[in-house]
Structure formats: C-alpha cells, structure tokens
Design an enzyme around this catalytic site. Structure first.
Site, PDB file in Angstrom:
ATOM      1  N   MET A  30     -31.888  93.543 -23.006  1.00  0.00           N
ATOM      2  CA  MET A  30     -31.009  94.369 -23.834  1.00  0.00           C
ATOM      3  C   MET A  30     -31.639  94.557 -25.215  1.00  0.00           C
ATOM      4  O   MET A  30     -30.953  94.954 -26.160  1.00  0.00           O
ATOM      5  CB  MET A  30     -29.626  93.722 -23.937  1.00  0.00           C
ATOM      6  CG  MET A  30     -28.955  93.635 -22.563  1.00  0.00           C
ATOM      7  SD  MET A  30     -27.176  93.536 -22.611  1.00  0.00           S
ATOM      8  CE  MET A  30     -26.961  92.021 -23.508  1.00  0.00           C
ATOM      9  N   GLU A  35     -39.581  85.853 -28.659  1.00  0.00           N
ATOM     10  CA  GLU A  35     -40.615  85.191 -27.874  1.00  0.00           C
ATOM     11  C   GLU A  35     -40.138  84.863 -26.451  1.00  0.00           C
ATOM     12  O   GLU A  35     -40.915  84.872 -25.507  1.00  0.00           O
ATOM     13  CB  GLU A  35     -41.066  83.930 -28.638  1.00  0.00           C
ATOM     14  CG  GLU A  35     -42.254  83.200 -28.075  1.00  0.00           C
ATOM     15  CD  GLU A  35     -43.463  84.090 -27.767  1.00  0.00           C
ATOM     16  OE1 GLU A  35     -43.734  85.047 -28.531  1.00  0.00           O
ATOM     17  OE2 GLU A  35     -44.127  83.826 -26.745  1.00  0.00           O
ATOM     18  N   HIS A  37     -38.236  86.707 -24.457  1.00  0.00           N
ATOM     19  CA  HIS A  37     -38.455  87.879 -23.595  1.00  0.00           C
ATOM     20  C   HIS A  37     -39.944  88.041 -23.289  1.00  0.00           C
ATOM     21  O   HIS A  37     -40.328  88.362 -22.165  1.00  0.00           O
ATOM     22  CB  HIS A  37     -37.995  89.160 -24.296  1.00  0.00           C
ATOM     23  CG  HIS A  37     -36.530  89.214 -24.611  1.00  0.00           C
ATOM     24  ND1 HIS A  37     -36.039  89.093 -25.883  1.00  0.00           N
ATOM     25  CD2 HIS A  37     -35.451  89.384 -23.798  1.00  0.00           C
ATOM     26  CE1 HIS A  37     -34.722  89.202 -25.859  1.00  0.00           C
ATOM     27  NE2 HIS A  37     -34.329  89.363 -24.615  1.00  0.00           N
ATOM     28  N   GLY A 146     -34.699  84.339 -17.562  1.00  0.00           N
ATOM     29  CA  GLY A 146     -34.833  83.053 -18.243  1.00  0.00           C
ATOM     30  C   GLY A 146     -33.828  82.019 -17.749  1.00  0.00           C
ATOM     31  O   GLY A 146     -32.690  82.362 -17.394  1.00  0.00           O
ATOM     32  N   GLN A 147     -34.244  80.769 -17.785  1.00  0.00           N
ATOM     33  CA  GLN A 147     -33.344  79.649 -17.425  1.00  0.00           C
ATOM     34  C   GLN A 147     -32.138  79.587 -18.363  1.00  0.00           C
ATOM     35  O   GLN A 147     -31.090  79.076 -18.004  1.00  0.00           O
ATOM     36  CB  GLN A 147     -34.109  78.321 -17.467  1.00  0.00           C
ATOM     37  CG  GLN A 147     -33.221  77.109 -17.167  1.00  0.00           C
ATOM     38  CD  GLN A 147     -33.917  75.796 -17.392  1.00  0.00           C
ATOM     39  OE1 GLN A 147     -35.105  75.661 -17.112  1.00  0.00           O
ATOM     40  NE2 GLN A 147     -33.188  74.800 -17.887  1.00  0.00           N
ATOM     41  N   LYS A 148     -32.300  80.085 -19.598  1.00  0.00           N
ATOM     42  CA  LYS A 148     -31.188  79.950 -20.547  1.00  0.00           C
ATOM     43  C   LYS A 148     -29.889  80.528 -19.973  1.00  0.00           C
ATOM     44  O   LYS A 148     -28.834  79.948 -20.111  1.00  0.00           O
ATOM     45  CB  LYS A 148     -31.511  80.615 -21.884  1.00  0.00           C
ATOM     46  CG  LYS A 148     -30.415  80.326 -22.919  1.00  0.00           C
ATOM     47  CD  LYS A 148     -30.809  80.696 -24.290  1.00  0.00           C
ATOM     48  CE  LYS A 148     -30.695  82.168 -24.529  1.00  0.00           C
ATOM     49  NZ  LYS A 148     -29.284  82.658 -24.542  1.00  0.00           N
ATOM     50  N   SER A 185     -31.171  86.680 -28.870  1.00  0.00           N
ATOM     51  CA  SER A 185     -31.033  87.807 -29.811  1.00  0.00           C
ATOM     52  C   SER A 185     -29.836  87.576 -30.724  1.00  0.00           C
ATOM     53  O   SER A 185     -29.816  88.020 -31.866  1.00  0.00           O
ATOM     54  CB  SER A 185     -30.837  89.113 -29.036  1.00  0.00           C
ATOM     55  OG  SER A 185     -31.893  89.282 -28.123  1.00  0.00           O
ATOM     56  N   ARG A 186     -28.828  86.869 -30.228  1.00  0.00           N
ATOM     57  CA  ARG A 186     -27.613  86.639 -31.021  1.00  0.00           C
ATOM     58  C   ARG A 186     -27.833  85.648 -32.169  1.00  0.00           C
ATOM     59  O   ARG A 186     -26.998  85.570 -33.067  1.00  0.00           O
ATOM     60  CB  ARG A 186     -26.482  86.135 -30.126  1.00  0.00           C
ATOM     61  CG  ARG A 186     -25.926  87.210 -29.210  1.00  0.00           C
ATOM     62  CD  ARG A 186     -24.685  86.725 -28.495  1.00  0.00           C
ATOM     63  NE  ARG A 186     -24.042  87.777 -27.727  1.00  0.00           N
ATOM     64  CZ  ARG A 186     -24.352  88.094 -26.472  1.00  0.00           C
ATOM     65  NH1 ARG A 186     -25.298  87.432 -25.847  1.00  0.00           N
ATOM     66  NH2 ARG A 186     -23.730  89.077 -25.842  1.00  0.00           N
TER      67      ARG A 186
HETATM   68  O1  PAF Z   1     -29.938  88.846 -19.794  1.00  0.00           O
HETATM   69  C1  PAF Z   1     -29.773  89.988 -20.273  1.00  0.00           C
HETATM   70  O2  PAF Z   1     -30.337  90.348 -21.316  1.00  0.00           O
HETATM   71  C2  PAF Z   1     -28.861  90.969 -19.546  1.00  0.00           C
HETATM   72  O3  PAF Z   1     -27.771  90.320 -18.978  1.00  0.00           O
HETATM   73  C3  PAF Z   1     -29.602  91.827 -18.500  1.00  0.00           C
HETATM   74  C4  PAF Z   1     -30.146  90.980 -17.372  1.00  0.00           C
HETATM   75  C5  PAF Z   1     -30.736  92.596 -19.159  1.00  0.00           C
HETATM   76  C6  PAF Z   1     -28.635  92.840 -17.871  1.00  0.00           C
HETATM   77  O4  PAF Z   1     -28.128  93.707 -18.833  1.00  0.00           O
END
Ligand code: PAF
Length: 289
Positions: A30, A35, A37, A146-148, A185-186
């Site tokens: 999103m 890092e 991603h 990701g595992q998170k 990101s949050r």
């Molecule tokens: O993990 C995320 O960022 C979102 O849930 C995803 C997998 C991109 C779906 O919108």
C-alpha cells in the site's frame, strides 16, 4: 523500472518477461515503502528474475475511514526506493481500475476469527479480495509477504491453495529498527513519546522468548508477563495478546507445537502489531521475531 496504471499494461509487460523465460515475483503493497517492503523484493529476487510491485491503498480493507484518509503517501519517494531495490514493473492502479462495479468478495473462514480479524471487521475480506484480483492481474510464480502481518500471510497461503492459484506464497522475516520496533508505514504517525513507549511491544515479545527458552509452556503465565512488560509502555489500549497454532490460527493454552504469540496495541491513535513464531522443528524451540 516501468510504471503502469492499467491492468492491460501489466499483462503486456509480464507476458513479455515470461516469453524471455523469466520467473515472475510479486510484492503487493500500500506504499509509503520502508526497508521491510524492500526486503520482500530482495527475497523474491532469490528465485525469480522479474520483480513486480503494486502500490494501491485498498479502501475496502480499512475498517476505520480515518485510518484510510490518513494513510501516508509519497509516490515519488516510493518509486525511487522500489527502483533501487530492483523492481522491474510498478503497478499503481486507481480505484476505478481496481474495482469498477465490483460485486465479488473473497473470504477465508475461521483463520480470521482471532487476532486482528476479531478486532477489524471486514478488514481481511478486503485484503483477500484485492490480493486475489492482483494475483489474477499479475499472475506471478511467487508472492512474498512479511511475517509481521502473520494472520494475513497464513490466511493468504490457505486462500491460494483453496482457490488453486498456481503461486508460491513466501513468508519473509520481520524487519526492525535498531531499537527493535517492527517497521511499519504507520510508525510515521507516532510522536517521539509514543514511539518510545511502543518499544514495550518488542520488549514484551522478548520476555516471552526468554520464558519459552527457559521451558515455560503455559500460555496464561506467558501472557501475564507479556502484559506486564507491555503495560510499562502505557499503551492507550491493547487489542489482544494471544497465542495461536500456526497451522489454523486457533487459540491455544500451551505452546507445544509450531505456534505464534501476537500482540496488537494502540500508542496514541496508531495501532501497532508484532509477533513471534515458536518452532519446535530440529530440536527447537526456536523463536523467530
Ligand atoms: O499488507 C499490506 O500492505 C496489504 O494488506 C496488502 C497485502 C498490500 C493488500 O492491500
């Protein structure tokens, strides 16, 4: 890196890569990349030769409209980071391209009953719907998560098997800041006091690790200690501190097989999640967080 907005352009580019004999890796996001991603792209590149990333802030997975409206965005910065991580194709659809007059939704039963699923009504339905659509658009060989977001990835593995997507779902490790905070990101929304207090999440998980390594298996005992450490950070509220079996994400009372301990708490108005997988393979336990 090619940047495209339309589904037909994705199909053209991916088709061309496939005709060159390349395997396709896919990382859906999103945006507001960090890092974490980029590590998913590097993981994908270990077994594929053409990297696709999507950036789409998926309104239908937000149960709180304020959270959707304030989701951080910086596409130009994202493009630079993605390029540097080796992304070949960036898909940035708008809402009209993704949903048009959509009447179809995807759900995965029971795996979403606990953890975040119990606190964010409709969230996972939105995630599975968009991920299914993206899988059909990109048609990758592998997709890395990701595992998170452990409930997300375990459920997507199940969805992929149930709906016969010929895609391997890979789980990549949690990437953390130097002080242990899981990247998200949050995190951008945290002020310095909230960020400081939020370190208690990681400390609480490390406390659980030390108890498990010392032989403790009783979830209520471990849970009480996690709560004690988490409360040192005075979270505004705690959504859950739970232990579940990895295979079906059902709640468990003892840690005696592959399990997950997961925490979700609010610092300020920012909801943070973190978790640890406990693995008993090869003479474990081994705690991965
Ligand atoms: O993990 C995320 O960022 C979102 O849930 C995803 C997998 C991109 C779906 O919108």
């Amino acid at each position: 890196m090619d940047i495209v907005k339309n589904i037909h352009e994705v199909r053209e580019k991916v088709g061309a890569a496939r005709r060159q004999g390349k395997r396709i890796g896919f990382v859906p996001t999103m945006g507001y990349l960090h890092e974490g991603h980029l590590s998913l792209v590097r993981e994908s590149a270990k077994s594929t030769q053409y990297q696709v990333m999507s950036i789409f802030v998926n309104r239908i997975q937000f149960n709180d409209p304020k959270d959707f409206a304030s989701y951080p965005k910086d596409l130009e910065r994202d493009f630079d980071l993605a390029r540097s991580a080796g992304v070949d194709l960036m898909f940035v659809p708008d809402e009209g391209e993704m949903y048009r007059d959509n009447l179809t939704y995807v759900d995965v039963k029971t795996l979403t009953d606990n953890l975040c699923g119990a606190h964010r009504p409709g969230h996972f339905r939105g995630v599975f719907t968009v991920v299914s659509k993206l899988f059909n658009i990109v048609q990758p060989d592998i997709s890395v998560f990701g595992q998170k977001d452990i409930q997300q990835v375990v459920s997507i593995q199940k969805m992929t098997r149930d709906l016969d997507f010929p895609i391997e779902i890979v789980i990549a490790p949690i990437i953390r800041e130097n002080d242990g905070l899981a990247m998200s990101s949050r995190n951008k929304h945290l002020n310095s006091d909230q960020r400081n207090r939020a370190l208690s999440i990681n400390r609480s998980i490390r406390k659980a690790e030390s108890m498990i390594m010392a032989g403790e298996r009783r979830v209520p005992v471990i849970r009480a200690e996690i709560e004690k450490v988490l409360m040192e950070g005075s979270p505004e509220s705690v959504d859950y501190i739970s232990a579940v079996r990895f295979s079906d994400l059902s709640l468990c009372e003892t840690i005696d097989g592959r399990s997950v301990i997961a925490v979700a708490a609010f610092f300020g108005s920012t909801r943070l999640i973190d978790n640890m997988i406990i693995d008993f393979a090869n003479g474990g336990p081994r705690c991965v967080y």
